[in-house]
Motif scaffolding. Structure first.
Motif, PDB file in Angstrom:
ATOM      1  N   ARG A 212       0.820  -1.208   0.000  1.00 36.39           N
ATOM      2  CA  ARG A 212       0.000   0.000   0.000  1.00 36.39           C
ATOM      3  C   ARG A 212       0.856   1.262   0.000  1.00 36.39           C
ATOM      4  O   ARG A 212       0.452   2.291  -0.548  1.00 36.39           O
ATOM      5  CB  ARG A 212      -0.960  -0.017   1.192  1.00 36.39           C
ATOM      6  N   VAL A 213       2.016   1.188   0.609  1.00 36.31           N
ATOM      7  CA  VAL A 213       2.943   2.323   0.552  1.00 36.31           C
ATOM      8  C   VAL A 213       3.327   2.609  -0.894  1.00 36.31           C
ATOM      9  O   VAL A 213       3.316   3.758  -1.347  1.00 36.31           O
ATOM     10  CB  VAL A 213       4.201   2.040   1.410  1.00 36.31           C
ATOM     11  N   GLU A 214       3.654   1.560  -1.642  1.00 32.58           N
ATOM     12  CA  GLU A 214       4.010   1.739  -3.047  1.00 32.58           C
ATOM     13  C   GLU A 214       2.816   2.221  -3.857  1.00 32.58           C
ATOM     14  O   GLU A 214       2.957   3.078  -4.747  1.00 32.58           O
ATOM     15  CB  GLU A 214       4.561   0.425  -3.617  1.00 32.58           C
ATOM     16  N   VAL A 224       5.233   9.746   2.138  1.00 36.21           N
ATOM     17  CA  VAL A 224       4.564   8.682   2.890  1.00 36.21           C
ATOM     18  C   VAL A 224       5.190   8.606   4.273  1.00 36.21           C
ATOM     19  O   VAL A 224       6.420   8.537   4.405  1.00 36.21           O
ATOM     20  CB  VAL A 224       4.689   7.318   2.192  1.00 36.21           C
ATOM     21  N   VAL A 225       4.347   8.653   5.297  1.00 38.18           N
ATOM     22  CA  VAL A 225       4.790   8.409   6.666  1.00 38.18           C
ATOM     23  C   VAL A 225       4.553   6.926   6.921  1.00 38.18           C
ATOM     24  O   VAL A 225       3.422   6.479   7.076  1.00 38.18           O
ATOM     25  CB  VAL A 225       4.021   9.284   7.667  1.00 38.18           C
ATOM     26  N   ASP A 226       5.656   6.170   6.941  1.00 37.02           N
ATOM     27  CA  ASP A 226       5.605   4.711   6.950  1.00 37.02           C
ATOM     28  C   ASP A 226       5.649   4.189   8.385  1.00 37.02           C
ATOM     29  O   ASP A 226       6.575   4.503   9.143  1.00 37.02           O
ATOM     30  CB  ASP A 226       6.786   4.175   6.138  1.00 37.02           C
ATOM     31  N   PHE A 227       4.652   3.375   8.746  1.00 36.67           N
ATOM     32  CA  PHE A 227       4.593   2.792  10.086  1.00 36.67           C
ATOM     33  C   PHE A 227       5.831   1.964  10.407  1.00 36.67           C
ATOM     34  O   PHE A 227       6.216   1.841  11.573  1.00 36.67           O
ATOM     35  CB  PHE A 227       3.353   1.891  10.218  1.00 36.67           C
ATOM     36  N   SER A 228       6.444   1.374   9.384  1.00 35.03           N
ATOM     37  CA  SER A 228       7.616   0.542   9.642  1.00 35.03           C
ATOM     38  C   SER A 228       8.840   1.383  10.004  1.00 35.03           C
ATOM     39  O   SER A 228       9.804   0.873  10.577  1.00 35.03           O
ATOM     40  CB  SER A 228       7.934  -0.316   8.414  1.00 35.03           C
ATOM     41  N   VAL A 229       8.792   2.652   9.697  1.00 26.83           N
ATOM     42  CA  VAL A 229       9.881   3.574  10.038  1.00 26.83           C
ATOM     43  C   VAL A 229       9.503   4.410  11.250  1.00 26.83           C
ATOM     44  O   VAL A 229      10.280   4.551  12.202  1.00 26.83           O
ATOM     45  CB  VAL A 229      10.215   4.484   8.836  1.00 26.83           C
ATOM     46  N   HIS A 230       8.320   4.973  11.214  1.00 30.49           N
ATOM     47  CA  HIS A 230       7.816   5.827  12.297  1.00 30.49           C
ATOM     48  C   HIS A 230       6.796   5.003  13.077  1.00 30.49           C
ATOM     49  O   HIS A 230       5.594   5.031  12.795  1.00 30.49           O
ATOM     50  CB  HIS A 230       7.212   7.103  11.721  1.00 30.49           C
ATOM     51  N   ARG A 231       7.256   4.279  14.078  1.00 35.45           N
ATOM     52  CA  ARG A 231       6.473   3.218  14.696  1.00 35.45           C
ATOM     53  C   ARG A 231       5.461   3.693  15.731  1.00 35.45           C
ATOM     54  O   ARG A 231       4.480   3.005  16.007  1.00 35.45           O
ATOM     55  CB  ARG A 231       7.426   2.192  15.334  1.00 35.45           C
TER      56      ARG A 231
END
Length: 363
Positions: A212-214, A224-231
């Motif tokens: 979904r990020v892609e 994109v604020v990615d949950f895997s980076v910004h937990r």
């Protein structure tokens, strides 16, 4: 002749049921379903998270073709002439034009909106939902002819996901030069990103699933604020602040279905900004954290929930798809098609969150 449909026959229990095709009354139509999508609301209904919609015919986001027209039904809701075989999209809810909400012009709030959707499968004319071979179009329900240059995969999501977020963003005042945060990159979130980008806004999408990020980037996300980076919620709020020069977003659209996302939306929004909540539909979902209402006051936020849309927004959705079909990959929302006999697989695939919309066809 008989048709088949997917009935919700209990908590997380589906059944394929068969009924005689109904006779078509004046002003009504019998449609042959071509393609339907598993929407997030379908998942909520499947788990009995909806109080109003249980023991129903499942499915509501779809494209169909006309099999039979009742006497007097010669045009769609915009006046386009009809013939058997034309493809159409249907506003999935009813608008009665008689209740208190309709009388004051709030057609999205019609008090009789679920008149057909809430009926049990055994109640004639039976075909009240989209996970079926047929759909019965009752007299007075809004529907629109599909332009020839849009294929089924592109248009199947117009009558729920696209029209819904278009209505919400429009009512919240989406405009050029704004910064819009979209929480979630499922079907609604991807449509919202494309709408905001086309309107000249800067688009930030908050999402964690890699696929979904892609997809968010393909549908117009600038960041994109990615949950895997910004937990953590704090990290995500800090990232949005950094991306907006410390100001926050002009508009936040919540389409995650998670109650906790609303708390993050408050942090993402700038002073005087707006929050549109579209994803949180279930009253059973509650905050697990302490909420300070003063945050709304001190930030002077505009907060509005949106359930359904004014029905003519479906026509606007078709026009948007026509105008942008070469810019955004609308057909990619689904990566494979399931038959109604495979409905449990389609639901499981949708719940895995690695596809925006699982597609369903009659078979």
């Amino acid at each position: 002749m008989k048709g088949r449909l997917v009935a919700l026959a209990g908590l997380e229990k589906t059944e394929i049921q068969e009924y005689d095709l109904p006779e078509v009354e004046p002003g009504a139509g019998l449609l042959k379903v071509r393609r339907a999508n598993v929407c997030g609301s379908d998942l909520h209904i499947y788990h009995h998270l909806s109080v109003a919609l249980r023991d129903i015919v499942m499915g509501h986001e779809f494209v169909a073709e006309i099999e039979q027209l009742g006497a007097g039904l010669t045009t769609d809701s915009a006046g386009a002439e009809l013939r058997v075989g034309d493809r159409v999209v249907v506003v999935y809810f009813y608008t009665c034009h008689r209740c208190a909400a309709c009388d004051r012009g709030d057609f999205a709030m019609c008090l009789n909106s679920m008149r057909s959707m809430a009926l049990r499968p055994e109640t004639a004319p039976h075909f009240h939902g989209a996970f079926a071979t047929h759909f019965y179009l009752p007299p007075g329900q809004y529907f629109y002819k599909v332009p020839d240059d849009l294929d089924d995969a592109e248009v199947a999501g117009a009558n729920c996901g696209l029209a819904q977020v278009m209505f919400a963003l429009d009512k919240m005042g989406l405009g050029r030069g704004q910064t819009v945060v979209v929480q979630g990159a499922g079907g609604l979130g991807l449509y919202a990103a494309a709408l905001a980008k086309t309107s000249g806004a800067r688009v930030i999408v908050v999402e964690g699933e890699p696929a979904r990020v892609e997809a968010a980037r393909r549908f117009g996300a600038d960041d994109v604020v990615d949950f895997s980076v910004h937990r953590t919620a704090q990290e995500r709020a800090e990232q949005v602040a950094a991306l907006t020069g410390g100001r926050g977003a002009d508009l936040v659209l919540e389409v995650t279905g998670r109650a906790e996302a609303f708390l993050e939306a408050i942090e993402f929004a700038r002073i005087g900004g707006g929050i549109a909540s579209v994803g949180n539909l279930n009253v059973g979902e509650r905050f697990q954290l302490t909420f300070a209402p003063a945050l709304l006051t001190r930030k002077q936020l505009r907060v509005h929930g949106y359930l359904r849309y004014d029905p003519w927004y479906l026509r606007k959705a078709l026009e948007f798809l026509q105008a942008t079909k070469d810019r955004f990959p609308f057909a990619s929302l689904s990566d494979r098609v399931y038959t109604i006999d495979e409905i449990d697989q389609a639901i499981a695939r949708s719940e895995s969150r690695d596809v925006a919309r699982a597609a369903v066809v009659p078979g």
